[in-house]
Scaffold this motif. Sequence first.
Motif, mmCIF file in Angstrom:
data_model
loop_
_atom_site.group_PDB
_atom_site.id
_atom_site.type_symbol
_atom_site.label_atom_id
_atom_site.label_comp_id
_atom_site.label_asym_id
_atom_site.label_seq_id
_atom_site.Cartn_x
_atom_site.Cartn_y
_atom_site.Cartn_z
ATOM 1 N N GLU A 1 0.817 -1.211 0.000
ATOM 2 C CA GLU A 1 0.000 0.000 0.000
ATOM 3 C C GLU A 1 0.852 1.262 0.000
ATOM 4 O O GLU A 1 1.889 1.334 0.667
ATOM 5 N N TYR A 2 0.375 2.264 -0.737
ATOM 6 C CA TYR A 2 0.971 3.592 -0.732
ATOM 7 C C TYR A 2 -0.084 4.599 -0.319
ATOM 8 O O TYR A 2 -1.184 4.627 -0.882
ATOM 9 N N ILE A 3 0.217 5.406 0.678
ATOM 10 C CA ILE A 3 -0.678 6.470 1.121
ATOM 11 C C ILE A 3 -0.131 7.791 0.606
ATOM 12 O O ILE A 3 1.010 8.159 0.908
ATOM 13 N N ASP A 4 -0.929 8.511 -0.159
ATOM 14 C CA ASP A 4 -0.453 9.736 -0.797
ATOM 15 C C ASP A 4 -0.563 10.929 0.161
ATOM 16 O O ASP A 4 -1.321 11.874 -0.064
ATOM 17 N N HIS A 5 0.231 10.850 1.201
ATOM 18 C CA HIS A 5 0.262 11.937 2.185
ATOM 19 C C HIS A 5 0.681 13.243 1.524
ATOM 20 O O HIS A 5 0.185 14.322 1.875
ATOM 21 N N THR A 6 1.578 13.157 0.556
ATOM 22 C CA THR A 6 2.077 14.353 -0.128
ATOM 23 C C THR A 6 0.936 15.124 -0.780
ATOM 24 O O THR A 6 0.790 16.342 -0.577
ATOM 25 N N LYS A 7 0.122 14.439 -1.547
ATOM 26 C CA LYS A 7 -0.958 15.111 -2.270
ATOM 27 C C LYS A 7 -1.922 15.799 -1.324
ATOM 28 O O LYS A 7 -2.292 16.970 -1.532
ATOM 29 N N PHE B 1 -2.842 13.433 6.543
ATOM 30 C CA PHE B 1 -2.609 11.983 6.483
ATOM 31 C C PHE B 1 -3.909 11.227 6.707
ATOM 32 O O PHE B 1 -4.224 10.279 5.976
ATOM 33 N N VAL B 2 -4.658 11.637 7.711
ATOM 34 C CA VAL B 2 -5.937 10.982 7.999
ATOM 35 C C VAL B 2 -6.881 11.101 6.810
ATOM 36 O O VAL B 2 -7.582 10.142 6.442
ATOM 37 N N THR B 3 -6.900 12.272 6.177
ATOM 38 C CA THR B 3 -7.749 12.477 5.001
ATOM 39 C C THR B 3 -7.350 11.536 3.877
ATOM 40 O O THR B 3 -8.207 10.963 3.188
#
Length: 277
Positions: A200-206, A245-247
């Motif tokens: 999994e990758y979480i797109d915290h950056t975006k 991050f939560v979003t």
Amino acid sequence: MKLSITSQVGLAITAILSSTDAFPTKPVPQRQLLICSDSTTMPYGKTSLIQGWGFYMHNFFNLNITNLARGGRSTRSFINEGLWGSLVASIVPGEGTIVLIEMGHNDNGDPTTDTKFRATLPGIGHESVVVASNATGGTTERVYTFGHYLRKMISDVKHAGGVPILSGMVPIMSWNGGVLETDWAFADYEREVAEQEHVEYIDHTKYAVNRWQAFRSVNATAPYYPLDDFTHTSWPGAEINTEAFVTAVKCEKRSLFRQSQLAPYLNANASHIEYQC
């Protein structure tokens, strides 16, 4: 009416089974989350002007969170200094320990001239370079790409019985007029490695970029960066990055996962974050 011996025994057993004290149940252990990251994520003391976004994670997740982020570290130095080995040793096999890896800020640079022994080669390929370094106990060190070190981390977590998740790094406040930079190479590298390795990758950056873009200027965001480096956030700034991050966890849909593996652990506080996907 006098009960038979059999009936009396049956009633006694029923009473024992119905007693809450007869067979105390062992509480189900809360799932563990270990965080591997740098100074943008690490926890700071109460008197510090700055705070890392990982500090607020426990407010939004029903997880046993251990924030092992350490300032100034890259994937390379986190491994070389033994920090990574200690993290992997904390993984509890069979309990689904999640390891969240968000790196990239300190991997940027030229390994052949970097005197902090933390820069990695850009990209996710198999290139390497030999540099003068005693970071691994010798006079030289073979340095690899950012992707190489991420793949090692993923492999180590899996072999230890954990669940690796990669996350894009939070942005530096790099503004061009009223537009915040959206393209961050090391976040792209993390996403590409995650796709290759089927994790999994979480797109915290975006989502962090979207949150900060709403401020519309470097002047508006400046108060949230008390060191004037536009990298390390104040306490309220850290909360903004945590909420981003939560979003991302709430909103992102992936080809491999119908929802983030962290989504089931979001608590009521997470539902009160009212930012659009």
